[in-house]
Scaffold this motif. Structure first.
Motif, mmCIF file in Angstrom:
data_model
loop_
_atom_site.group_PDB
_atom_site.id
_atom_site.type_symbol
_atom_site.label_atom_id
_atom_site.label_comp_id
_atom_site.label_asym_id
_atom_site.label_seq_id
_atom_site.Cartn_x
_atom_site.Cartn_y
_atom_site.Cartn_z
ATOM 1 N N VAL A 59 43.232 29.430 54.259
ATOM 2 C CA VAL A 59 42.706 30.219 53.143
ATOM 3 C C VAL A 59 43.634 31.397 52.849
ATOM 4 C CG1 VAL A 59 40.794 31.683 52.389
ATOM 5 C CG2 VAL A 59 40.325 29.521 53.561
ATOM 6 N N MET A 60 44.096 32.066 53.901
ATOM 7 C CA MET A 60 44.982 33.222 53.710
ATOM 8 C C MET A 60 46.317 32.799 53.098
ATOM 9 S SD MET A 60 44.128 35.488 57.056
ATOM 10 C CE MET A 60 44.721 37.044 56.441
ATOM 11 N N ALA A 61 46.799 31.626 53.455
ATOM 12 C CA ALA A 61 48.036 31.126 52.856
ATOM 13 C C ALA A 61 47.831 30.828 51.378
ATOM 14 C CB ALA A 61 48.517 29.873 53.595
ATOM 15 N N GLY A 62 46.675 30.326 51.019
ATOM 16 C CA GLY A 62 46.386 30.038 49.625
ATOM 17 C C GLY A 62 46.326 31.285 48.757
ATOM 18 N N ILE A 63 45.923 32.386 49.334
ATOM 19 C CA ILE A 63 45.852 33.647 48.588
ATOM 20 C C ILE A 63 47.248 34.101 48.165
ATOM 21 C CG2 ILE A 63 45.250 36.093 48.798
ATOM 22 C CD1 ILE A 63 42.915 35.171 50.596
ATOM 23 N N ILE A 64 48.244 33.784 48.960
ATOM 24 C CA ILE A 64 49.622 34.149 48.627
ATOM 25 C C ILE A 64 50.037 33.536 47.285
ATOM 26 C CG2 ILE A 64 52.028 33.898 49.358
ATOM 27 C CD1 ILE A 64 50.509 35.876 51.059
ATOM 28 N N ALA A 65 49.644 32.295 47.047
ATOM 29 C CA ALA A 65 49.981 31.642 45.780
ATOM 30 C C ALA A 65 49.280 32.320 44.607
ATOM 31 C CB ALA A 65 49.622 30.161 45.832
ATOM 32 N N ILE A 66 48.085 32.848 44.838
ATOM 33 C CA ILE A 66 47.359 33.546 43.775
ATOM 34 C C ILE A 66 48.111 34.808 43.357
ATOM 35 C CG2 ILE A 66 45.215 34.769 43.206
ATOM 36 C CD1 ILE A 66 43.779 32.736 45.027
ATOM 37 N N TYR A 67 48.714 35.501 44.308
ATOM 38 C CA TYR A 67 49.518 36.687 43.976
ATOM 39 C C TYR A 67 50.639 36.307 43.000
ATOM 40 C CZ TYR A 67 47.476 38.960 48.142
ATOM 41 O OH TYR A 67 46.642 39.497 49.086
ATOM 42 N N GLY A 68 51.337 35.229 43.301
ATOM 43 C CA GLY A 68 52.420 34.779 42.433
ATOM 44 C C GLY A 68 51.916 34.342 41.073
ATOM 45 N N LEU A 69 50.760 33.690 41.035
ATOM 46 C CA LEU A 69 50.180 33.243 39.771
ATOM 47 C C LEU A 69 49.826 34.424 38.869
ATOM 48 C CD1 LEU A 69 49.051 30.940 38.012
ATOM 49 C CD2 LEU A 69 46.887 31.221 39.231
ATOM 50 N N VAL A 70 49.268 35.473 39.449
ATOM 51 C CA VAL A 70 48.894 36.657 38.674
ATOM 52 C C VAL A 70 50.123 37.295 38.039
ATOM 53 C CG1 VAL A 70 48.026 39.023 38.889
ATOM 54 C CG2 VAL A 70 46.773 37.149 39.942
ATOM 55 N N VAL A 109 57.431 39.598 44.213
ATOM 56 C CA VAL A 109 56.226 38.922 44.690
ATOM 57 C C VAL A 109 56.552 37.541 45.244
ATOM 58 C CG1 VAL A 109 55.494 37.846 42.519
ATOM 59 C CG2 VAL A 109 53.790 38.536 44.184
ATOM 60 N N GLY A 110 57.536 36.861 44.666
ATOM 61 C CA GLY A 110 57.872 35.517 45.125
ATOM 62 C C GLY A 110 58.455 35.489 46.521
ATOM 63 N N LEU A 111 59.454 36.314 46.754
ATOM 64 C CA LEU A 111 60.097 36.312 48.072
ATOM 65 C C LEU A 111 59.207 36.947 49.138
ATOM 66 C CD1 LEU A 111 63.793 37.051 47.042
ATOM 67 C CD2 LEU A 111 62.748 34.859 47.658
ATOM 68 N N SER A 112 58.418 37.936 48.750
ATOM 69 C CA SER A 112 57.448 38.498 49.704
ATOM 70 C C SER A 112 56.403 37.449 50.069
ATOM 71 C CB SER A 112 56.748 39.716 49.111
ATOM 72 O OG SER A 112 57.646 40.760 48.901
ATOM 73 N N GLY A 113 55.975 36.668 49.077
ATOM 74 C CA GLY A 113 55.026 35.592 49.344
ATOM 75 C C GLY A 113 55.618 34.500 50.209
ATOM 76 N N LEU A 145 47.242 37.756 61.405
ATOM 77 C CA LEU A 145 47.243 37.114 60.091
ATOM 78 C C LEU A 145 47.077 38.135 58.967
ATOM 79 C CD1 LEU A 145 45.101 33.922 60.774
ATOM 80 C CD2 LEU A 145 47.501 33.993 60.091
ATOM 81 N N ILE A 146 46.261 39.150 59.192
ATOM 82 C CA ILE A 146 46.081 40.196 58.179
ATOM 83 C C ILE A 146 47.388 40.938 57.950
ATOM 84 C CG2 ILE A 146 44.957 42.420 57.733
ATOM 85 C CD1 ILE A 146 42.432 41.196 59.075
ATOM 86 N N PHE A 147 48.090 41.251 59.017
ATOM 87 C CA PHE A 147 49.377 41.935 58.871
ATOM 88 C C PHE A 147 50.389 41.054 58.151
ATOM 89 C CE2 PHE A 147 47.829 44.593 62.480
ATOM 90 C CZ PHE A 147 47.871 45.799 61.802
ATOM 91 N N ALA A 148 50.340 39.754 58.381
ATOM 92 C CA ALA A 148 51.237 38.839 57.677
ATOM 93 C C ALA A 148 50.867 38.756 56.199
ATOM 94 C CB ALA A 148 51.185 37.453 58.323
ATOM 95 N N GLU A 149 49.585 38.737 55.888
ATOM 96 C CA GLU A 149 49.124 38.669 54.503
ATOM 97 C C GLU A 149 49.518 39.924 53.726
ATOM 98 O OE1 GLU A 149 46.982 36.982 51.274
ATOM 99 O OE2 GLU A 149 47.158 36.078 53.244
ATOM 100 N N VAL A 150 49.504 41.052 54.398
ATOM 101 C CA VAL A 150 49.828 42.319 53.743
ATOM 102 C C VAL A 150 51.277 42.323 53.233
ATOM 103 C CG1 VAL A 150 50.191 44.776 54.258
ATOM 104 C CG2 VAL A 150 48.053 43.700 54.852
ATOM 105 N N LEU A 153 51.029 41.192 49.862
ATOM 106 C CA LEU A 153 50.361 42.205 49.043
ATOM 107 C C LEU A 153 51.320 43.318 48.647
ATOM 108 C CD1 LEU A 153 47.613 42.930 47.858
ATOM 109 C CD2 LEU A 153 47.122 44.174 49.962
ATOM 110 N N TYR A 154 52.218 43.679 49.555
ATOM 111 C CA TYR A 154 53.238 44.688 49.218
ATOM 112 C C TYR A 154 54.102 44.208 48.062
ATOM 113 C CZ TYR A 154 52.195 46.919 53.741
ATOM 114 O OH TYR A 154 51.590 47.536 54.798
ATOM 115 N N GLY A 155 54.511 42.958 48.108
ATOM 116 C CA GLY A 155 55.307 42.396 47.018
ATOM 117 C C GLY A 155 54.529 42.375 45.713
ATOM 118 N N LEU A 156 53.224 42.085 45.777
ATOM 119 C CA LEU A 156 52.386 42.097 44.577
ATOM 120 C C LEU A 156 52.319 43.485 43.967
ATOM 121 C CD1 LEU A 156 50.309 40.756 42.640
ATOM 122 C CD2 LEU A 156 48.555 41.406 44.304
#
Length: 167
Positions: A59-70, A109-113, A145-150, A153-156
């Motif tokens: 689920v957390m990996a899928g959120i990364i794609a949403i950042y790029g989509l936005v 956002v792409g490379l951060s994701g 995982l939260i630290f990896a997800e962040v 988020l920084y790239g976003l």
């Protein structure tokens, strides 16, 4: 307006920014999903009751794609035809400056994701396998995982700041 500030190729950089945002963040999300998924499959052989609890990295990996989509959608909505408005109204007034801003936003956002997706995949794979053997590892895995997800988020955040700049 000066045609040097609004060249016909200006929107190319904006389009590349939009494409970069989506492509790289989707690559990161896909890697994170695949890597975590293999860990879940290996863990489920011995502990099938933990499958639903182990879906969190996917689920957390899928959120990364949403950042790029936005960001890709934001950039795409701001794209206009390039060229000078003084040549008979043919140009849409898209400055080269905006093209570079949008390219930077997309790459941000792409490379951060991509990096976040790789981190989520590695941590998710090892984490779910370890949690199957020692359930007390679950909280530690979630924190990592939260630290990896962040990272994504920084790239976003940087991409949003860049893509909303005017001038």
């Amino acid at each position: 307006m000066n045609s040097e500030l609004m060249p016909i190729y200006g929107p190319f950089f904006g389009v590349m920014g939009s494409a970069s945002a989506m492509v790289f963040s989707a690559l990161g999300a896909a890697y994170g999903t695949a890597k975590s998924g293999t860990g879940i499959a290996a863990m489920a052989v011995m502990r099938p009751e933990l499958i639903m609890k182990s879906i969190i990295p996917v689920v957390m990996a899928g959120i990364i794609a949403i950042y790029g989509l936005v960001v890709a959608a934001l950039i795409a909505n701001k794209l206009k035809e390039g060229g000078d408005d003084s040549n008979g109204g043919l140009g849409g007034g898209y400055k080269l400056y905006h093209g570079f801003l949008h390219l930077g936003a997309g790459l941000s956002v792409g490379l951060s994701g991509l990096a976040a997706g790789f981190a989520i995949g590695v941590v998710g794979d090892a984490g779910v396998r370890g949690t199957a053997q020692q359930p007390r590892l679950f909280v530690g895995m979630i924190l990592i995982l939260i630290f990896a997800e962040v990272l994504g988020l920084y790239g976003l955040i940087v991409a949003l700041v860049l893509s909303t700049k005017t001038g």
